[in-house]
Design an enzyme around this catalytic site. Structure first.
Site, PDB file in Angstrom:
ATOM      1  CB  ALA A   1     -12.012   8.424 -24.865  1.00 23.20           C
ATOM      2  N   GLY A   2     -14.751  10.661 -24.660  1.00 20.44           N
ATOM      3  CA  GLY A   2     -16.199  10.688 -24.424  1.00 20.44           C
ATOM      4  C   GLY A   2     -16.956  11.144 -25.657  1.00 20.44           C
ATOM      5  CD  GLN A   3     -22.805  11.663 -25.701  1.00 22.55           C
ATOM      6  OE1 GLN A   3     -23.233  11.352 -26.800  1.00 22.55           O
ATOM      7  NE2 GLN A   3     -23.563  12.126 -24.735  1.00 22.55           N
TER       8      GLN A   3
ATOM      9  N   GLY B   1     -16.173  14.746 -26.677  1.00 20.42           N
ATOM     10  CA  GLY B   1     -14.820  14.708 -27.243  1.00 20.42           C
ATOM     11  C   GLY B   1     -14.829  14.272 -28.696  1.00 20.42           C
TER      12      GLY B   1
ATOM     13  NE  ARG C   1     -28.103  13.234  -9.252  1.00 24.12           N
ATOM     14  CZ  ARG C   1     -28.429  14.457  -8.885  1.00 24.12           C
ATOM     15  NH1 ARG C   1     -28.415  15.427  -9.753  1.00 24.12           N
ATOM     16  NH2 ARG C   1     -28.767  14.720  -7.652  1.00 24.12           N
TER      17      ARG C   1
ATOM     18  CB  VAL D   1     -17.642  21.373 -21.413  1.00 19.67           C
ATOM     19  CG1 VAL D   1     -18.883  20.695 -21.984  1.00 19.67           C
ATOM     20  CG2 VAL D   1     -17.090  22.406 -22.400  1.00 19.67           C
ATOM     21  N   GLY D   2     -17.760  20.230 -18.437  1.00 21.80           N
ATOM     22  CA  GLY D   2     -18.248  19.157 -17.551  1.00 21.80           C
ATOM     23  C   GLY D   2     -19.112  19.709 -16.430  1.00 21.80           C
TER      24      GLY D   2
ATOM     25  CG  ASP E   1     -27.542  26.930 -21.268  1.00 17.54           C
ATOM     26  OD1 ASP E   1     -28.384  26.109 -20.876  1.00 17.54           O
ATOM     27  OD2 ASP E   1     -26.326  26.844 -20.979  1.00 17.54           O
TER      28      ASP E   1
ATOM     29  NE  ARG F   1     -29.563  22.857 -25.334  1.00 16.12           N
ATOM     30  CZ  ARG F   1     -29.151  22.167 -24.281  1.00 16.12           C
ATOM     31  NH1 ARG F   1     -29.172  22.701 -23.067  1.00 16.12           N
ATOM     32  NH2 ARG F   1     -28.720  20.926 -24.436  1.00 16.12           N
TER      33      ARG F   1
ATOM     34  CG  HIS G   1     -25.025  24.459 -18.306  1.00 16.77           C
ATOM     35  ND1 HIS G   1     -25.799  24.561 -19.429  1.00 16.77           N
ATOM     36  CD2 HIS G   1     -24.765  23.141 -18.153  1.00 16.77           C
ATOM     37  CE1 HIS G   1     -25.995  23.350 -19.937  1.00 16.77           C
ATOM     38  NE2 HIS G   1     -25.381  22.476 -19.174  1.00 16.77           N
TER      39      HIS G   1
HETATM   40  P1  NAX Z   1     -19.070  10.998 -21.596  1.00 17.22           P
HETATM   41  O1  NAX Z   1     -19.365  10.214 -20.387  1.00 17.22           O
HETATM   42  O2  NAX Z   1     -19.394  10.466 -22.952  1.00 17.22           O
HETATM   43  O3  NAX Z   1     -17.510  11.352 -21.625  1.00 17.22           O
HETATM   44  C1  NAX Z   1     -16.852  11.858 -20.520  1.00 17.22           C
HETATM   45  C2  NAX Z   1     -15.425  11.356 -20.589  1.00 17.22           C
HETATM   46  O4  NAX Z   1     -14.689  12.014 -19.552  1.00 17.22           O
HETATM   47  C3  NAX Z   1     -15.295   9.856 -20.342  1.00 17.22           C
HETATM   48  O5  NAX Z   1     -14.573   9.271 -21.412  1.00 17.22           O
HETATM   49  C4  NAX Z   1     -14.528   9.765 -19.018  1.00 17.22           C
HETATM   50  O6  NAX Z   1     -13.648   8.673 -18.978  1.00 17.22           O
HETATM   51  C5  NAX Z   1     -13.795  11.087 -19.014  1.00 17.22           C
HETATM   52  N1  NAX Z   1     -13.395  11.556 -17.680  1.00 17.22           N
HETATM   53  C6  NAX Z   1     -14.070  11.428 -16.512  1.00 17.22           C
HETATM   54  N2  NAX Z   1     -13.357  11.953 -15.506  1.00 17.22           N
HETATM   55  C7  NAX Z   1     -12.229  12.422 -16.034  1.00 17.22           C
HETATM   56  C8  NAX Z   1     -11.080  13.055 -15.496  1.00 17.22           C
HETATM   57  N3  NAX Z   1     -10.975  13.293 -14.185  1.00 17.22           N
HETATM   58  N4  NAX Z   1     -10.090  13.407 -16.348  1.00 17.22           N
HETATM   59  C9  NAX Z   1     -10.176  13.153 -17.651  1.00 17.22           C
HETATM   60  N5  NAX Z   1     -11.228  12.532 -18.224  1.00 17.22           N
HETATM   61  C10 NAX Z   1     -12.242  12.183 -17.425  1.00 17.22           C
HETATM   62  O7  NAX Z   1     -19.753  12.426 -21.357  1.00 17.22           O
HETATM   63  P2  NAX Z   1     -20.067  13.572 -22.418  1.00 17.22           P
HETATM   64  O8  NAX Z   1     -21.386  13.342 -23.005  1.00 17.22           O
HETATM   65  O9  NAX Z   1     -18.892  13.734 -23.311  1.00 17.22           O
HETATM   66  O10 NAX Z   1     -20.217  14.826 -21.452  1.00 17.22           O
HETATM   67  C11 NAX Z   1     -19.134  15.365 -20.734  1.00 17.22           C
HETATM   68  C12 NAX Z   1     -19.600  16.386 -19.718  1.00 17.22           C
HETATM   69  O11 NAX Z   1     -20.228  17.485 -20.356  1.00 17.22           O
HETATM   70  C13 NAX Z   1     -20.630  15.860 -18.730  1.00 17.22           C
HETATM   71  O12 NAX Z   1     -20.278  16.308 -17.421  1.00 17.22           O
HETATM   72  C14 NAX Z   1     -21.914  16.523 -19.162  1.00 17.22           C
HETATM   73  O13 NAX Z   1     -22.818  16.669 -18.098  1.00 17.22           O
HETATM   74  C15 NAX Z   1     -21.395  17.853 -19.638  1.00 17.22           C
HETATM   75  N6  NAX Z   1     -22.257  18.667 -20.507  1.00 17.22           N
HETATM   76  C16 NAX Z   1     -22.215  20.012 -20.369  1.00 17.22           C
HETATM   77  C17 NAX Z   1     -22.943  20.875 -21.154  1.00 17.22           C
HETATM   78  C18 NAX Z   1     -22.864  22.347 -20.986  1.00 17.22           C
HETATM   79  O14 NAX Z   1     -23.594  23.054 -21.696  1.00 17.22           O
HETATM   80  N7  NAX Z   1     -22.041  22.908 -20.113  1.00 17.22           N
HETATM   81  C19 NAX Z   1     -23.875  20.331 -22.190  1.00 17.22           C
HETATM   82  C20 NAX Z   1     -23.557  18.938 -22.597  1.00 17.22           C
HETATM   83  C21 NAX Z   1     -23.117  18.013 -21.490  1.00 17.22           C
HETATM   84  O15 NAX Z   1     -24.250  17.538 -20.816  1.00 17.22           O
END
Ligand code: NAX
Length: 327
Positions: free
Chosen positions: A13-15, A17, A94, A131-132, A161, A164, A189
């Protein structure tokens, strides 16, 4: 017609996603002939689960012919049941006043639990993309928490990366992105990643010779690629989402369907290649074929590149060190 495959997505449900699920369901990740069942995980929080239902309503309203099923979960083990692909997007961001160590620890908890859940319930051939953030270390933790799954099933996303870097090189040389071959990004990353165009070619010609400007490499290109995430936040007020989702699609598609000999970048557990200690989740140039990736070996590493690789490795080792008591 093909049998549906199961695709688990966390943080659904995140951005990211929101930018990702519709493209998976439309066949952009696994092919226009591959039906998918989406197994979506969100935290149990009522608001998150409600938002997830809303995203699923929109997925329904797209009437995607390839979307063969859809499930909402708040438990990782259920979400990962028999899954063939797992995109681990959800992570703890964070918060204000949060120290790096707290962030590492909070995410270590999530990725230990999700690694265990994958170990217990996913397909034995599951392809996992983390990704997280911190993506490499989270992938390392998940891999270490899933001893019954092959370690090469766990990867971290360096593709944003990589993409980009491609687009910066295209702008600098005035050539189309699609003409650039053999680019890669080494390491973590994070801003310490080392985007390396020493081997890159355009129509068979060396990109390094074409640019022929070490100061641009060091003072413009690397900082631009390394700090691109921060620049997006500054401009948009939100972190990269559509480009991150796009990179996740690219990563999984290439891993599953192959790269026809072309290089891409994936964060994968080292087997000692280029002197990186075993198991460190490191960005490497890879080629993919038959559902497997292969690290490109034997590339010469000059002094400048070695310095960059050492720096990003040191950061990864310190992240690993910060979580080792939790594993
Ligand atoms: P959002 O905060 O919009 O969405 C994250 C979603 O994950 C939220 O809906 C939250 O409820 C859910 N969530 C948190 N903990 C959870 C768990 N234990 N189980 C299931 N769901 C959980 O973040 P968003 O912009 O979608 O980014 C997600 C992650 O991607 C972040 O950690 C961000 O730092 C990381 N990224 C990684 C990138 C990469 O290149 N590897 C680039 C983009 C992004 O910054």
């Amino acid at each position: 017609s093909k049998k549906p495959v199961r695709v688990a997505v966390t943080g659904a449900a995140g951005q990211i996603g929101y930018a990702l699920l519709f493209r998976i369901a439309s066949g952009e990740m696994l092919g226009k002939d591959q039906p998918v069942i989406l197994q979506l995980l969100e935290i149990p929080d009522e608001k998150a689960q409600k938002a997830l239902k809303g995203v699923m309503m929109e997925l329904e309203d797209c009437a995607f012919p390839l979307l063969a099923g859809m499930e909402a979960h708040s438990d990782a083990k259920a979400a990962f049941k028999d899954t063939d692909y797992a995109l681990l997007v959800g992570a703890r961001p964070r918060g204000p006043g949060m120290e790096r160590a707290d962030l590492l620890a909070a995410n270590a908890q999530i990725f230990t639990a999700q690694g265990k859940a994958l170990n217990e319930s996913a397909s034995r051939n599951v392809k996992v993309l983390v990704v997280g953030n911190p993506a490499n270390t989270n992938a390392y933790i998940a891999m270490k928490s899933a001893p019954d799954l092959p370690r090469e099933n766990f990867t971290a996303m360096l593709r944003l990366d990589h993409n980009r870097a491609l687009s910066q090189i295209a702008a600098k040389t005035g050539k189309p992105v699609a003409s650039i071959k053999k680019l890669c990004v080494w390491g973590n990353h994070s801003p310490t990643m080392y985007a390396d165009y020493r081997f890159a070619t355009i129509d068979g010609a060396s990109v390094k010779d074409m640019i022929n400007d070490h100061a641009w490499n060091k003072d413009v290109f690397l900082p631009t690629v390394g700090k691109r995430g921060a620049a997006i936040i500054e401009a948009r007020g939100l972190s990269s989402a559509a480009s991150a989702a796009n990179a996740a699609i690219d990563h999984m598609r290439d891993w599953a369907l192959g790269t026809n000999g072309e290089w891409v970048t994936m964060g994968v557990p080292s087997n000692g290649e280029y002197g990186i200690p075993k198991d460190v989740m490191f960005g490497y140039p890879v080629t993919c074929e038959g559902g497997k990736y292969k690290i490109v070996e034997g590339l010469p590493i000059d002094e400048f590149s070695q310095g960059c690789i050492d720096k990003t490795l040191a950061e990864l080792l310190s992240e690993q060190d910060g979580v080792k008591h939790l594993l």
